[in-house]
Design a protein around this motif. Structure first.
Motif, PDB file in Angstrom:
ATOM      1  N   ASN A  99       0.839  -1.213   0.000  1.00 25.12           N
ATOM      2  CA  ASN A  99       0.000   0.000   0.000  1.00 25.12           C
ATOM      3  C   ASN A  99       0.874   1.264   0.000  1.00 25.12           C
ATOM      4  OD1 ASN A  99      -2.867  -0.938   2.122  1.00 25.12           O
ATOM      5  ND2 ASN A  99      -2.470  -1.272  -0.030  1.00 25.12           N
ATOM      6  N   PHE A 100       0.253   2.388  -0.333  1.00 29.48           N
ATOM      7  CA  PHE A 100       0.972   3.659  -0.254  1.00 29.48           C
ATOM      8  C   PHE A 100       0.179   4.678   0.551  1.00 29.48           C
ATOM      9  CE2 PHE A 100      -1.516   3.952  -4.244  1.00 29.48           C
ATOM     10  CZ  PHE A 100      -2.130   5.188  -4.116  1.00 29.48           C
ATOM     11  N   LEU A 101       0.876   5.744   0.964  1.00 29.99           N
ATOM     12  CA  LEU A 101       0.223   6.884   1.611  1.00 29.99           C
ATOM     13  C   LEU A 101       0.476   8.098   0.729  1.00 29.99           C
ATOM     14  CD1 LEU A 101       2.823   8.533   2.821  1.00 29.99           C
ATOM     15  CD2 LEU A 101       2.599   6.967   4.722  1.00 29.99           C
ATOM     16  N   GLN A 121       2.762  28.380 -12.965  1.00 31.29           N
ATOM     17  CA  GLN A 121       3.361  27.907 -14.223  1.00 31.29           C
ATOM     18  C   GLN A 121       2.531  26.796 -14.874  1.00 31.29           C
ATOM     19  OE1 GLN A 121       6.315  29.151 -15.691  1.00 31.29           O
ATOM     20  NE2 GLN A 121       5.966  30.702 -14.130  1.00 31.29           N
ATOM     21  N   LYS A 122       2.072  25.869 -14.033  1.00 29.96           N
ATOM     22  CA  LYS A 122       1.363  24.697 -14.567  1.00 29.96           C
ATOM     23  C   LYS A 122      -0.133  24.952 -14.747  1.00 29.96           C
ATOM     24  CE  LYS A 122       4.561  21.547 -12.166  1.00 29.96           C
ATOM     25  NZ  LYS A 122       4.709  20.520 -11.108  1.00 29.96           N
ATOM     26  N   GLY A 123      -0.631  26.020 -14.094  1.00 24.57           N
ATOM     27  CA  GLY A 123      -2.045  26.351 -14.220  1.00 24.57           C
ATOM     28  C   GLY A 123      -2.958  25.363 -13.522  1.00 24.57           C
ATOM     29  N   LYS A 124      -2.427  24.668 -12.523  1.00 24.80           N
ATOM     30  CA  LYS A 124      -3.281  23.758 -11.745  1.00 24.80           C
ATOM     31  C   LYS A 124      -2.684  23.526 -10.358  1.00 24.80           C
ATOM     32  CE  LYS A 124      -1.557  19.385 -13.708  1.00 24.80           C
ATOM     33  NZ  LYS A 124      -0.813  18.711 -12.784  1.00 24.80           N
ATOM     34  N   LYS A 125      -3.548  23.031  -9.464  1.00 20.50           N
ATOM     35  CA  LYS A 125      -3.128  22.806  -8.083  1.00 20.50           C
ATOM     36  C   LYS A 125      -2.123  21.650  -8.034  1.00 20.50           C
ATOM     37  CE  LYS A 125      -5.346  22.525  -3.583  1.00 20.50           C
ATOM     38  NZ  LYS A 125      -5.370  21.269  -2.907  1.00 20.50           N
ATOM     39  N   ALA A 161      -1.169  15.925  -4.103  1.00 25.41           N
ATOM     40  CA  ALA A 161      -0.397  15.185  -3.096  1.00 25.41           C
ATOM     41  C   ALA A 161       0.422  14.127  -3.825  1.00 25.41           C
ATOM     42  CB  ALA A 161      -1.347  14.530  -2.105  1.00 25.41           C
ATOM     43  N   ARG A 162       1.616  13.821  -3.304  1.00 24.13           N
ATOM     44  CA  ARG A 162       2.464  12.787  -3.905  1.00 24.13           C
ATOM     45  C   ARG A 162       2.284  11.470  -3.153  1.00 24.13           C
ATOM     46  NH1 ARG A 162       2.793  17.563  -6.545  1.00 24.13           N
ATOM     47  NH2 ARG A 162       4.774  17.918  -7.567  1.00 24.13           N
ATOM     48  N   ALA A 163       2.361  10.366  -3.900  1.00 21.08           N
ATOM     49  CA  ALA A 163       2.190   9.038  -3.288  1.00 21.08           C
ATOM     50  C   ALA A 163       3.545   8.443  -2.905  1.00 21.08           C
ATOM     51  CB  ALA A 163       1.499   8.112  -4.296  1.00 21.08           C
ATOM     52  N   PRO A 223      11.415  21.944 -11.862  1.00 23.59           N
ATOM     53  CA  PRO A 223      12.149  21.263 -10.793  1.00 23.59           C
ATOM     54  C   PRO A 223      11.185  20.420  -9.965  1.00 23.59           C
ATOM     55  CG  PRO A 223      12.055  23.641 -10.395  1.00 23.59           C
ATOM     56  CD  PRO A 223      11.316  23.396 -11.666  1.00 23.59           C
ATOM     57  N   PRO A 224      11.619  19.230  -9.542  1.00 29.36           N
ATOM     58  CA  PRO A 224      10.737  18.417  -8.706  1.00 29.36           C
ATOM     59  C   PRO A 224      10.441  19.139  -7.392  1.00 29.36           C
ATOM     60  CG  PRO A 224      12.904  17.411  -8.902  1.00 29.36           C
ATOM     61  CD  PRO A 224      12.911  18.592  -9.807  1.00 29.36           C
ATOM     62  N   LEU A 225       9.244  18.962  -6.878  1.00 24.01           N
ATOM     63  CA  LEU A 225       8.803  19.743  -5.728  1.00 24.01           C
ATOM     64  C   LEU A 225       9.085  19.073  -4.377  1.00 24.01           C
ATOM     65  CD1 LEU A 225       7.215  22.217  -4.654  1.00 24.01           C
ATOM     66  CD2 LEU A 225       5.110  20.915  -5.050  1.00 24.01           C
TER      67      LEU A 225
HETATM   68  C1  LIG Z   1       1.588   4.673  -6.256  1.00 24.05           C
HETATM   69  C2  LIG Z   1       2.904   5.435  -6.206  1.00 24.05           C
HETATM   70  C3  LIG Z   1       3.850   5.108  -5.254  1.00 24.05           C
HETATM   71  C4  LIG Z   1       5.070   5.803  -5.204  1.00 24.05           C
HETATM   72  N1  LIG Z   1       6.005   5.440  -4.261  1.00 24.05           N
HETATM   73  C5  LIG Z   1       7.199   6.073  -4.220  1.00 24.05           C
HETATM   74  C6  LIG Z   1       8.206   5.659  -3.283  1.00 24.05           C
HETATM   75  O1  LIG Z   1       8.019   4.704  -2.513  1.00 24.05           O
HETATM   76  N2  LIG Z   1       9.362   6.342  -3.273  1.00 24.05           N
HETATM   77  C7  LIG Z   1       9.606   7.395  -4.140  1.00 24.05           C
HETATM   78  O2  LIG Z   1      10.699   7.987  -4.051  1.00 24.05           O
HETATM   79  N3  LIG Z   1       8.683   7.782  -5.032  1.00 24.05           N
HETATM   80  C8  LIG Z   1       7.481   7.158  -5.100  1.00 24.05           C
HETATM   81  N4  LIG Z   1       6.537   7.567  -6.000  1.00 24.05           N
HETATM   82  C9  LIG Z   1       6.782   8.795  -6.800  1.00 24.05           C
HETATM   83  C10 LIG Z   1       6.324  10.023  -5.990  1.00 24.05           C
HETATM   84  O3  LIG Z   1       4.908  10.005  -5.832  1.00 24.05           O
HETATM   85  C11 LIG Z   1       6.668  11.349  -6.669  1.00 24.05           C
HETATM   86  O4  LIG Z   1       6.187  11.317  -7.997  1.00 24.05           O
HETATM   87  C12 LIG Z   1       8.160  11.647  -6.682  1.00 24.05           C
HETATM   88  O5  LIG Z   1       8.683  11.697  -5.365  1.00 24.05           O
HETATM   89  C13 LIG Z   1       8.420  12.986  -7.381  1.00 24.05           C
HETATM   90  O6  LIG Z   1       7.726  13.991  -6.709  1.00 24.05           O
HETATM   91  P1  LIG Z   1       8.295  15.482  -6.702  1.00 24.05           P
HETATM   92  O7  LIG Z   1       7.270  16.353  -6.087  1.00 24.05           O
HETATM   93  O8  LIG Z   1       9.680  15.546  -6.167  1.00 24.05           O
HETATM   94  O9  LIG Z   1       8.451  15.797  -8.257  1.00 24.05           O
HETATM   95  P2  LIG Z   1       7.353  16.467  -9.216  1.00 24.05           P
HETATM   96  O10 LIG Z   1       7.214  17.915  -8.888  1.00 24.05           O
HETATM   97  O11 LIG Z   1       6.134  15.651  -9.224  1.00 24.05           O
HETATM   98  O12 LIG Z   1       8.113  16.347 -10.593  1.00 24.05           O
HETATM   99  C14 LIG Z   1       8.490  15.066 -11.099  1.00 24.05           C
HETATM  100  C15 LIG Z   1       8.794  15.215 -12.584  1.00 24.05           C
HETATM  101  O13 LIG Z   1       7.574  15.523 -13.314  1.00 24.05           O
HETATM  102  C16 LIG Z   1       7.730  16.724 -14.062  1.00 24.05           C
HETATM  103  N5  LIG Z   1       6.468  17.488 -13.992  1.00 24.05           N
HETATM  104  C17 LIG Z   1       5.759  17.744 -12.876  1.00 24.05           C
HETATM  105  N6  LIG Z   1       4.648  18.434 -13.171  1.00 24.05           N
HETATM  106  C18 LIG Z   1       4.658  18.618 -14.521  1.00 24.05           C
HETATM  107  C19 LIG Z   1       3.790  19.257 -15.460  1.00 24.05           C
HETATM  108  N7  LIG Z   1       2.640  19.828 -15.087  1.00 24.05           N
HETATM  109  N8  LIG Z   1       4.146  19.262 -16.762  1.00 24.05           N
HETATM  110  C20 LIG Z   1       5.270  18.661 -17.158  1.00 24.05           C
HETATM  111  N9  LIG Z   1       6.129  18.039 -16.338  1.00 24.05           N
HETATM  112  C21 LIG Z   1       5.835  18.028 -15.043  1.00 24.05           C
HETATM  113  C22 LIG Z   1       8.873  17.475 -13.381  1.00 24.05           C
HETATM  114  O14 LIG Z   1       9.552  18.326 -14.290  1.00 24.05           O
HETATM  115  C23 LIG Z   1       9.776  16.355 -12.886  1.00 24.05           C
HETATM  116  O15 LIG Z   1      10.634  15.878 -13.874  1.00 24.05           O
HETATM  117  C24 LIG Z   1       5.331   6.874  -6.096  1.00 24.05           C
HETATM  118  C25 LIG Z   1       4.363   7.193  -7.062  1.00 24.05           C
HETATM  119  C26 LIG Z   1       3.186   6.501  -7.125  1.00 24.05           C
HETATM  120  C27 LIG Z   1       2.161   6.872  -8.177  1.00 24.05           C
END
Ligand SMILES: Cc1cc2nc3c(=O)[nH]c(=O)nc-3n(C[C@H](O)[C@H](O)[C@H](O)COP(=O)(O)OP(=O)(O)OC[C@H]3O[C@@H](n4cnc5c(N)ncnc54)[C@H](O)[C@@H]3O)c2cc1C
Length: 290
Positions: free
Chosen positions: A43-45, A65-69, A72-74, A103-105
């Motif tokens: 499972n995930f949270l 920038q993305k035009g949307k909310k 939450a990340r899983a 950049p990843p958030l």
């Molecule tokens: C079910 C599930 C389980 C997961 N489990 C894990 C886990 O155990 N460990 C783990 O490390 N990760 C896991 N992940 C991944 C995690 O949820 C995140 O996606 C990851 O940590 C990245 O998040 P972030 O906010 O750092 O990056 P984000 O901000 O989400 O960015 C990630 C990438 O997407 C691109 N991006 C984001 N938004 C847009 C947009 N609107 N248009 C174009 N490109 C975009 C960014 O440029 C970047 O390259 C899981 C994902 C899922 C679906």
């Protein structure tokens, strides 16, 4: 186990410990107080980035920038229900100039800036990547094919099943770029020693340059059809768990706009190999992290 509705709830937790698993990956152990933890291995949270004051201006900027909310990340649970604490393992995503549009958030602060005593709100627990009763009954063996942080839910499933049941033998094919990227290297070796004959791990590295590392146990290259064939003894009676990156919706959209064909993703190629090898779809559990 309770119903899905009973299982999903918001909880305030406190970080008990942060364990560095690899250069860019950390396990965050969480104290949950008296909250009853009702989850299944696999499972995930979810974690909402809006709750972190340090991210406030980034969230606002990215939402503009993305035009949307920002959703939450899983994060899959590293822990299993027979363990006292809840834990997740987060790999820091990178910003690559000219490749990643933003950049990843959340992952950079979770993997690198989380400290014991910090509080956060999590929502859990859910997800279909579980070793269900039906799949247990239909299978004799289990093959896990994972890449990068895709190891997390399989690690939880493997250790729980080895410790609490006796029927299944698990084999893990685990792909990473380099040796230093491998998550849970030591823990996986320890499980192998603890459960000889029931658990086997094969690593495969796509960009490792140190040739001296390669062996029967640490292979070179991507997960190939040949590698899967070597460890898939009975395609019809093996439960397969596949977890790792797939093309993101953005990558697919960009490729369509530019009229280019994307190279096969980890998930795409694994699923097509399994199909060619005759693994029925109902024996496969998959989770894409793209
Ligand atoms: C079910 C599930 C389980 C997961 N489990 C894990 C886990 O155990 N460990 C783990 O490390 N990760 C896991 N992940 C991944 C995690 O949820 C995140 O996606 C990851 O940590 C990245 O998040 P972030 O906010 O750092 O990056 P984000 O901000 O989400 O960015 C990630 C990438 O997407 C691109 N991006 C984001 N938004 C847009 C947009 N609107 N248009 C174009 N490109 C975009 C960014 O440029 C970047 O390259 C899981 C994902 C899922 C679906």
């Amino acid at each position: 186990m309770g119903s899905e509705r009973e299982k999903i709830k918001e909880m305030e937790v406190m970080v008990a410990e942060v364990i560095q698993e690899a250069h860019d990956t950390a396990t965050i152990v969480l104290f949950t107080g008296n909250d009853k933890l009702n989850y299944e291995p696999g499972n995930f949270l979810t974690i909402d980035p809006h709750q972190f004051p340090a991210l406030e201006r980034w969230v606002r900027f990215l939402e503009d920038q993305k035009g949307k909310k920002e959703p939450a990340r899983a994060y899959s649970l590293t822990s299993s229900p027979d363990e006292k604490h809840l834990a997740i393992t987060v790999k820091e995503e990178r910003y690559i100039s000219g490749v990643t549009p933003f950049p990843p958030l959340l992952s950079p602060i979770l993997a690198c800036r989380t400290f014991p005593g910090q509080r956060m709100v999590i929502t859990g627990f859910t997800g279909p990547y579980t070793f269900t009763e039906k799949l247990r009954n239909q299978s004799e063996e289990v093959l896990h094919i994972c890449a990068g942080s895709g190891i997390v839910p399989s690690y939880s499933i493997i250790k729980y099943d080895l410790r609490n049941f006796s029927k299944h033998k698990h084999t893990l094919i685990y792909s990473n770029k380099k040796f230093e990227d491998i998550i849970f290297y030591k823990q996986l070796n320890e499980l192998e020693e603890q459960f000889p004959g029931r658990f086997k791990v094969i690593h495969t590295l796509t960009r490792e340059e140190d040739e001296s590392l390669f062996s029967e146990k640490i292979r070179k290259g991507r997960v190939s059809k040949e590698l899967i064939t070597e460890f898939l003894n009975d395609p019809e009676h093996t439960a397969v768990f596949a977890c790792g990156p797939d093309h993101t919706v953005y990558q697919k959209k960009m490729a369509k706009e530019k009229g280019i064909t994307l190279n096969p993703s980890f998930m795409g190629s694994v699923l097509s190999f399994l199909d060619e090898l005759g693994v029925p779809k109902n024996m496969i559990k998959k989770e894409s992290y793209g």
